[in-house]
Design an enzyme around this catalytic site. Structure first.
Site, PDB file in Angstrom:
ATOM      1  N   LYS A 128      33.749  35.976  43.804  1.00 52.33           N
ATOM      2  CA  LYS A 128      34.421  35.695  42.536  1.00 52.33           C
ATOM      3  C   LYS A 128      34.605  36.975  41.722  1.00 52.33           C
ATOM      4  CE  LYS A 128      32.379  31.075  42.272  1.00 52.33           C
ATOM      5  NZ  LYS A 128      31.405  30.237  41.536  1.00 52.33           N
TER       6      LYS A 128
ATOM      7  N   CYS B  67      29.465  34.599  39.128  1.00 56.44           N
ATOM      8  CA  CYS B  67      28.247  33.785  39.151  1.00 56.44           C
ATOM      9  C   CYS B  67      28.427  32.605  40.099  1.00 56.44           C
ATOM     10  CB  CYS B  67      27.948  33.209  37.764  1.00 56.44           C
ATOM     11  SG  CYS B  67      27.817  34.427  36.460  1.00 56.44           S
ATOM     12  N   ASP B  68      27.328  32.182  40.681  1.00 54.38           N
ATOM     13  CA  ASP B  68      27.350  30.951  41.451  1.00 54.38           C
ATOM     14  C   ASP B  68      25.949  30.363  41.469  1.00 54.38           C
ATOM     15  OD1 ASP B  68      29.374  29.390  43.185  1.00 54.38           O
ATOM     16  OD2 ASP B  68      27.491  29.288  44.303  1.00 54.38           O
ATOM     17  N   GLN B  69      25.907  29.065  41.666  1.00 55.94           N
ATOM     18  CA  GLN B  69      24.626  28.368  41.740  1.00 55.94           C
ATOM     19  C   GLN B  69      24.628  27.458  42.960  1.00 55.94           C
ATOM     20  OE1 GLN B  69      23.502  25.194  38.851  1.00 55.94           O
ATOM     21  NE2 GLN B  69      21.843  26.596  38.338  1.00 55.94           N
TER      22      GLN B  69
END
Length: 197
Positions: A57, A73-75
């Site tokens: 991203k 960001c990622d989760q």
């Protein structure tokens, strides 16, 4: 510092702005599902999946905005080595919550910063959450009341809302649970002179 969040997450944007950062949100055009599925098929660790998606991203937006510091960001939610995606239907959410009921899972929140088209910093934070053995009746009522809010949540819950009632124990940073390890980010930005300390 010109800061761009490579995300459309209103929660992440609000966290950064609440911390006093001037930030612009730009949607990264990344096929998260295809990337995640490929990494899962290769047997990648959930932590590495979160990191890879955050980097993809950031890189995508940084290619068009090299003058800015871009945050990707990622989760990932991991139950042992199994990962979960955002639910597409209330039934998907119900099935997922039944899998998590009475068990502990991890939320892995990754952030990658790009500057001048290159990754300059990354961090993956972890929180551990334990759901209690809630009843089927409560689960059905919970989904009926909260579907519109939780449909964009990888865990089918928001601990800042009624979702907190699903849990018997939570260990980890609040910001990590919300999807952005804010304190490590602020510490890094401060040491680099990007924000006042």
């Amino acid at each position: 510092m010109h800061l761009i969040l490579a995300s459309t997450s209103p929660t992440r944007l609000q966290m950064l702005r609440a911390a006093g950062l001037a930030v612009e949100a730009v949607a990264p055009r990344v096929d998260e599902t295809a990337i995640r599925d490929a990494l899962v098929a290769e047997g990648a660790h959930p932590r590495d999946i979160a990191d890879a998606l955050a980097e993809m991203k950031a890189r995508k937006v940084a290619e068009k905005r090299p003058e800015a510091v871009v945050l990707g960001c990622d989760q990932i939610l991991a139950l042992d080595r199994e990962t979960f995606a955002k639910p597409e239907t209330p039934q998907d959410a119900r099935n997922q919550l039944l899998r998590l009921r009475g068990r502990s899972h991890k939320l892995l929140s990754a952030i990658v910063a790009y500057k001048k088209g290159e990754p300059v910093w990354r961090h993956v934070a972890e929180a551990r959450l334990t759901m209690h053995a809630f009843s089927d009746a409560y689960l059905d009522d919970y989904l009926a009341r909260n579907w519109e809010s939780i449909r964009h949540s990888v865990g089918c819950y928001k601990i800042e809302e009624e979702g907190v009632r699903l849990f018997s124990a939570i260990s980890g940073d609040h910001f990590t649970i919300l999807g952005l390890p804010l304190l490590p980010l602020l510490a890094w930005a401060g040491t680099k002179g990007m924000i006042a300390r």
